[in-house]
Design a protein around this motif. Structure first.
Motif, PDB file in Angstrom:
ATOM      1  N   PRO A  33     -50.677  14.021   1.933  1.00 23.06           N
ATOM      2  CA  PRO A  33     -49.596  14.567   2.562  1.00 23.06           C
ATOM      3  C   PRO A  33     -49.261  15.584   1.704  1.00 23.06           C
ATOM      4  O   PRO A  33     -49.545  15.700   0.496  1.00 23.06           O
ATOM      5  CB  PRO A  33     -48.326  13.384   2.040  1.00 23.06           C
ATOM      6  CG  PRO A  33     -48.915  12.352   1.365  1.00 23.06           C
ATOM      7  CD  PRO A  33     -50.632  12.365   1.562  1.00 23.06           C
ATOM      8  N   HIS A  65     -45.119  21.513   2.519  1.00 24.82           N
ATOM      9  CA  HIS A  65     -45.092  21.604   4.071  1.00 24.82           C
ATOM     10  C   HIS A  65     -44.757  20.088   4.493  1.00 24.82           C
ATOM     11  O   HIS A  65     -45.874  19.232   5.115  1.00 24.82           O
ATOM     12  CB  HIS A  65     -46.259  22.079   4.810  1.00 24.82           C
ATOM     13  CG  HIS A  65     -46.526  23.316   4.041  1.00 24.82           C
ATOM     14  ND1 HIS A  65     -46.142  24.618   4.631  1.00 24.82           N
ATOM     15  CD2 HIS A  65     -47.654  23.916   3.232  1.00 24.82           C
ATOM     16  CE1 HIS A  65     -46.517  25.759   3.948  1.00 24.82           C
ATOM     17  NE2 HIS A  65     -47.510  25.167   3.056  1.00 24.82           N
ATOM     18  N   THR A  66     -43.653  19.640   4.520  1.00 26.52           N
ATOM     19  CA  THR A  66     -43.336  18.216   4.576  1.00 26.52           C
ATOM     20  C   THR A  66     -43.725  17.693   5.979  1.00 26.52           C
ATOM     21  O   THR A  66     -43.604  18.588   6.934  1.00 26.52           O
ATOM     22  CB  THR A  66     -41.893  18.058   4.488  1.00 26.52           C
ATOM     23  OG1 THR A  66     -41.158  18.550   3.153  1.00 26.52           O
ATOM     24  CG2 THR A  66     -41.663  16.454   4.615  1.00 26.52           C
ATOM     25  N   GLY A  67     -44.295  16.528   6.186  1.00 24.39           N
ATOM     26  CA  GLY A  67     -44.783  16.008   7.647  1.00 24.39           C
ATOM     27  C   GLY A  67     -46.064  16.634   7.843  1.00 24.39           C
ATOM     28  O   GLY A  67     -46.668  16.038   8.967  1.00 24.39           O
ATOM     29  N   GLU A  68     -46.725  17.710   7.058  1.00 23.07           N
ATOM     30  CA  GLU A  68     -48.072  17.885   7.353  1.00 23.07           C
ATOM     31  C   GLU A  68     -48.975  17.194   6.369  1.00 23.07           C
ATOM     32  O   GLU A  68     -48.449  16.819   5.162  1.00 23.07           O
ATOM     33  CB  GLU A  68     -48.311  19.487   7.414  1.00 23.07           C
ATOM     34  CG  GLU A  68     -47.282  19.960   8.392  1.00 23.07           C
ATOM     35  CD  GLU A  68     -47.401  21.505   8.554  1.00 23.07           C
ATOM     36  OE1 GLU A  68     -47.285  22.235   9.478  1.00 23.07           O
ATOM     37  OE2 GLU A  68     -48.233  22.169   7.703  1.00 23.07           O
ATOM     38  N   SER A 105     -51.874  20.379   8.301  1.00 22.26           N
ATOM     39  CA  SER A 105     -51.147  20.304   9.678  1.00 22.26           C
ATOM     40  C   SER A 105     -50.760  18.608   9.960  1.00 22.26           C
ATOM     41  O   SER A 105     -50.970  17.896   9.384  1.00 22.26           O
ATOM     42  CB  SER A 105     -52.450  20.633  10.481  1.00 22.26           C
ATOM     43  OG  SER A 105     -53.517  19.946  10.615  1.00 22.26           O
ATOM     44  N   THR A 106     -50.283  18.697  11.074  1.00 21.01           N
ATOM     45  CA  THR A 106     -49.673  17.097  11.493  1.00 21.01           C
ATOM     46  C   THR A 106     -50.755  16.480  11.793  1.00 21.01           C
ATOM     47  O   THR A 106     -51.920  16.470  12.161  1.00 21.01           O
ATOM     48  CB  THR A 106     -48.576  17.371  12.764  1.00 21.01           C
ATOM     49  OG1 THR A 106     -49.457  18.164  13.628  1.00 21.01           O
ATOM     50  CG2 THR A 106     -47.549  18.044  12.388  1.00 21.01           C
ATOM     51  N   SER A 165     -51.960  12.546  13.882  1.00 21.24           N
ATOM     52  CA  SER A 165     -51.348  11.707  15.147  1.00 21.24           C
ATOM     53  C   SER A 165     -50.414  10.705  14.698  1.00 21.24           C
ATOM     54  O   SER A 165     -50.775  10.110  13.732  1.00 21.24           O
ATOM     55  CB  SER A 165     -52.760  11.238  15.894  1.00 21.24           C
ATOM     56  OG  SER A 165     -53.401  10.214  15.198  1.00 21.24           O
ATOM     57  N   LYS A 166     -49.617   9.906  15.552  1.00 26.88           N
ATOM     58  CA  LYS A 166     -48.824   9.225  15.266  1.00 26.88           C
ATOM     59  C   LYS A 166     -49.828   7.815  15.017  1.00 26.88           C
ATOM     60  O   LYS A 166     -49.346   6.925  14.106  1.00 26.88           O
ATOM     61  CB  LYS A 166     -48.039   8.627  16.571  1.00 26.88           C
ATOM     62  CG  LYS A 166     -46.922   7.831  16.305  1.00 26.88           C
ATOM     63  CD  LYS A 166     -45.903   7.613  17.547  1.00 26.88           C
ATOM     64  CE  LYS A 166     -45.041   6.311  16.970  1.00 26.88           C
ATOM     65  NZ  LYS A 166     -45.898   5.118  16.714  1.00 26.88           N
ATOM     66  N   VAL A 221     -42.979   9.704   8.752  1.00 28.74           N
ATOM     67  CA  VAL A 221     -42.428  10.874   8.145  1.00 28.74           C
ATOM     68  C   VAL A 221     -40.725  10.771   8.315  1.00 28.74           C
ATOM     69  O   VAL A 221     -40.481  10.525   9.344  1.00 28.74           O
ATOM     70  CB  VAL A 221     -43.076  12.002   8.997  1.00 28.74           C
ATOM     71  CG1 VAL A 221     -42.235  13.393   8.433  1.00 28.74           C
ATOM     72  CG2 VAL A 221     -44.499  12.195   8.868  1.00 28.74           C
TER      73      VAL A 221
END
Lengths: 581, 581
Positions: A181, A185-188, B565-566, B568-569, B579
């Protein structure tokens, strides 16, 4: 200065010299009025000797010593009365004059000997003590030597070692990524690389011509014995090459290692075997060719005699165990049980024993002695050989025959650890068809190039297209694999089409590398070797764990440092993450 | 075979030979009826020549070429009529007979030249094109060479390169860890190592005697220019050594690199300077000693003359810029503005100019010419020198003087990139006192050993205890640092006490390494070098980014691969993570 010599250094020629050594107490023995201390360091063991007439203070210190104490000792080198020919220092001993305890040790929870009395778990938890044992020390010394020689050779061949990043991007294809994590860049998330595949191709596009790297790779797979979540690869890529160029360079690497690590000369070229030959004659794509015992398909020779096992089988295959006709009923029964285990999954085992003109078989109700003899000739059996036959679907029977072949090789002592038989497997299929999803998958990866002469079949008959892909195998163990990559945009598009990708899907999944290909990609190809496994093979072991300084256990845990473990709420908050309930 | 020669290989002695080359089109020029193609690969540039009388098909292909096309060319080596002495291949050209486009290229978004017209961001996004530029290629070649020579030297000194794990355990001390969620052990995390510190100490306890590793390290810090979240260290540790043993071995490493990379001989020992001398005379712990211009403290010499700036100052210090008395008012004003910037934070700048018997100063209202001359003598100024003086607290003024000294060195051209002045800094303080939390912190780490003669002060006067710690500095850049570790349990306990740990807290935070120390730890110490930085210094650059193949930008992003980067769920679910909103 803590020492004038190490514990593996002194010889009879040093007799009379004063020496200062430092190391660990390996053993303490009392004999008559004498005390003998085996002092150990990485370089060897030297015997220290003190008799009861020595100064009291000295004797008093020696009395307090225990196993694994760290001491510094000063004394004079003397010839031993009873020499130890097993030790390089075995001709001498040190007559102790001074001793200093640098550090005491608690009693270790297991013995620090070649064969320890500690169980696996205990030795993992106290890995720093296990690593003191000579077999592990030799394993890591071999690994160092291997890495050093790999680098020497690669450098001599003008390869540049270039470090690629560890914090990269998660991709949906392939095995599962470990992710990292991002706090900023939170959530990335970053992902840890399963291999530097795209980066090495990028380096070719960037013109680096010859790249290699000894590099850690990560795979979040469900662990099996001898799988590690982090492992080390020798990763390589070259530009302006065809398959044969790659094989020659890396055959050179293997020969360099055989010579410089094991002192073995291989003057001949390594054999190259097609994937289909490997599958048909050895039942697997990584044959152990230290022994022959090839598989013969006899499907058509055995049908129509009323034996349902054969008549209903898609495939019947046999191996010949030379001079094993003496196998008893009990031994055959044992083998039958062995092939019936779920891991092998055969329904039963048919045998034919030859004994001169005699023939004996579990199927002699269905076949005449002459028919059996003809069959024996077909599979190349003679004299006192034993023929072992399995039948069933081709997909399950070939692997079962492969396993049986290896088992027989082991039982017959044909798999000598000191003998090395390297082998290239070539002409892999480009695609694998998956019945479940009813589509083709790339057997290596979607950038692997087809063999030129099979190109016309790429769209019409993908199943028959061979890949410019190759594996390197030693003694039945896959050590490395690679391919020539596609550098032609048109072929790449067809490839994606066969794999069922729309151009948009291809772009989404392989975006930046496809982009990079637009700016002048050279023809290129490469290979990656499993370094842990190559070390283990050279060390004569089938476990990679001893060749990794700090391996994880089968649950992916490092029990020495107790990892993985929970982290603080503050850390989670900073990362913007919550653990689901 | 794609090529018989590389693009840097052909010479006049190859005249008349047929050659086959492959590479990228660097430049295309038409002159009269001739077309000249500069063909580039990693090894150099070779000129291909074709005239209008050549076969039409050949001319037609050449017409379609553009920059960065990948081509294969066959022709005869000929002497050039107008030679290019700047190119090793500049005496010859290839008279083109065959040409094949291996891959076309779109027009690159910036020029592939030594000085590109592309901005930083664009070049980061298209890193594979930026990496084609010669300065970057040379940087990565230097890095490869450096790593190779490090390994050669370390191997010759019996160091074993041992790989330590990347998936380790998060620890609360030090900088912030990157963490890696475990899927199998939901809610638990691995951490990426900030350095292999504990593992290298464990390896010493395990008896490996001499360890090194060129290894990636990770720090989740807020990024500054020239900080990378992942960076490479040369990490080293030795057993049975004192400080001088370590310095000698690694001075040997530095000399080996100076000789084998830069062809520079250093016959003398590197100078060693105490931390306090460095702070007092250079204002920092990593002095650039390519030039003198030492700081002189003049606090006591200037007080009591009514100048409040000095009278109220805790500290007054001066540097002497030789032969700079000619500095104009404007130049001095500029310097004054420079020191007043927030990064430096000085309140103002006092100057004294000497000109033969004359003296001119911004403080001549408060000091007689004779007083100023005496002051000049005190600080070692003479002739036409310029004295620059800053005043304030010691804590802020010394760094400001250090910055001013470096700035003057730069302005006066005293910091030649081709000149290398290595230096050891020794006798660091063991502790730093933190006013805010009112406690001592270990300046290096809690396992750093105190200098033996300072041991009696460990509990009574910790601030004055020096550490067996050392830094390696080249040209004002800290390249490495290390220490002799504590191996005595009693000293370690005292150390924890001074740091305010109860035995329970120490056990909790440093648990497994303290445990390992119970089983016979040898005296040991080591050092770690910043490899990226060392490469940059040797390359004559102050930016590490050019020496890393795929660096992250200042926001910790890799814009080429778009990471982080994000994910997947499904990936998050498997990890049992959410998150936060």
């Amino acid at each position: 200065m803590y020492r004038t010599h190490d514990c593996g250094e002194l010889r009879i020629s040093n007799q009379g010299q004063k020496a200062r050594l430092a190391g660990w107490v390996q053993r303490l023995r009392k004999l008559g009025g004498m005390t003998f201390i085996d002092l150990r360091d990485r370089y060897g063991i030297t015997q220290l000797t003190i008799d009861e007439k020595a100064p009291k203070e000295l004797v008093a210190i020696v009395e307090t010593l225990g196993r694994e104490f760290v001491i510094q000792a000063v004394g004079t080198v003397a010839e031993r009365s009873s020499k130890n020919p097993k030790l390089p220092t075995g001709d001498i001993e040190i007559l102790l004059e001074e001793i200093k305890i640098l550090n005491a040790s608690e009693l270790p929870p297991f013995t620090i000997e070649d064969e320890s009395d500690g169980g696996d778990e205990l030795r993992m938890k106290y890995r720093y003590l296990d690593l003191r044992r000579a077999p592990l020390r030799r394993a890591l010394e071999l690994r160092h030597r291997m890495a050093h020689e790999v680098r020497k050779y690669m450098d001599s061949q003008r390869f540049l070692e270039i470090e690629t990043p560890y914090l990269i991007k998660s991709t949906p294809e392939g095995a599962r990524d470990f992710v990292v994590p991002s706090r900023i860049h939170t959530g990335e998330f970053y992902a840890l690389p399963q291999s530097p595949q795209t980066f090495k191709q990028i380096l070719m596009i960037a013109g680096y011509d010859r790249y290699f790297q000894i590099v850690r790779c990560f795979r979040d797979e469900d662990l099996r014995a001898d799988r590690q979540p982090e492992f080390t690869q020798i990763d390589c890529e070259m530009s302006f090459v065809e398959q044969n160029d790659v094989l020659q360079v890396f055959e050179g690497l293997a020969k360099h290692l055989f010579k410089n690590i094991l002192n073995l000369d291989f003057s001949d070229d390594f054999p190259r075997m097609s994937y289909s030959e490997a599958m048909n004659r050895y039942g697997c794509d990584k044959p152990d060719i230290r022994f022959d015992m090839k598989i013969s398909e006899i499907t058509n020779s055995v049908k129509g005699k009323g034996l349902d096992l054969f008549d209903s089988a898609e495939y019947v295959g046999a191996i010949v165990a030379e001079n094993c006709a003496e196998y008893t009923r009990k031994q055959i029964d044992q083998l039958t049980e062995w092939v019936k285990r779920p891991q092998i999954g055969a329904k039963g085992l048919i045998y034919i024993k030859l004994a001169g003109n005699d023939v004996k078989s579990s199927i002699d109700k269905f076949y005449t002695p002459d028919e059996l003899k003809t069959l024996a000739t077909t599979v190349g059996a003679k004299g006192n050989d034993l023929i072992l036959i399995l039948a069933g679907t081709k997909k399950t029977t070939l692997p079962a025959l492969s396993a049986l072949r290896l088992e027989m090789g082991t039982r017959l002592g044909l798999r000598n650890e000191q003998l090395f038989k390297p082998l290239w497997i070539v002409d892999f299929p480009l695609f694998e068809y998956d019945e479940e999803t009813q589509r083709y998958y790339a057997m290596h990866h979607p950038f692997t190039s087809p063999v030129a002469e099979d190109l016309p079949k790429l769209e019409t008959n993908p199943a028959e297209v061979r890949a410019n892909a190759y594996d390197f195998v030693i003694n039945g163990v896959e050590i490395g694999g690679g391919s020539i990559r596609i550098h032609d945009a048109k072929i790449q598009r067809t490839m994606f089409k066969v794999l069922g990708f729309t151009p948009e899907e291809a772009e989404k999944q392989f975006g930046f590398i496809i982009n990079a290909f637009r700016y002048g990609a050279p023809p290129h190809g490469g290979i990656a070797f499993g370094f842990d496994r190559w070390c283990a093979i050279f060390g004569g072991s089938d476990s990679i764990r001893d060749y990794i300084a700090f391996p994880k256990n089968n649950a992916g845990k490092d029990t020495m440092i107790d990892s993985p473990s929970t982290i603080s709420k503050e850390q989670l908050d900073e990362l913007g993450l919550r653990v689901s309930d």
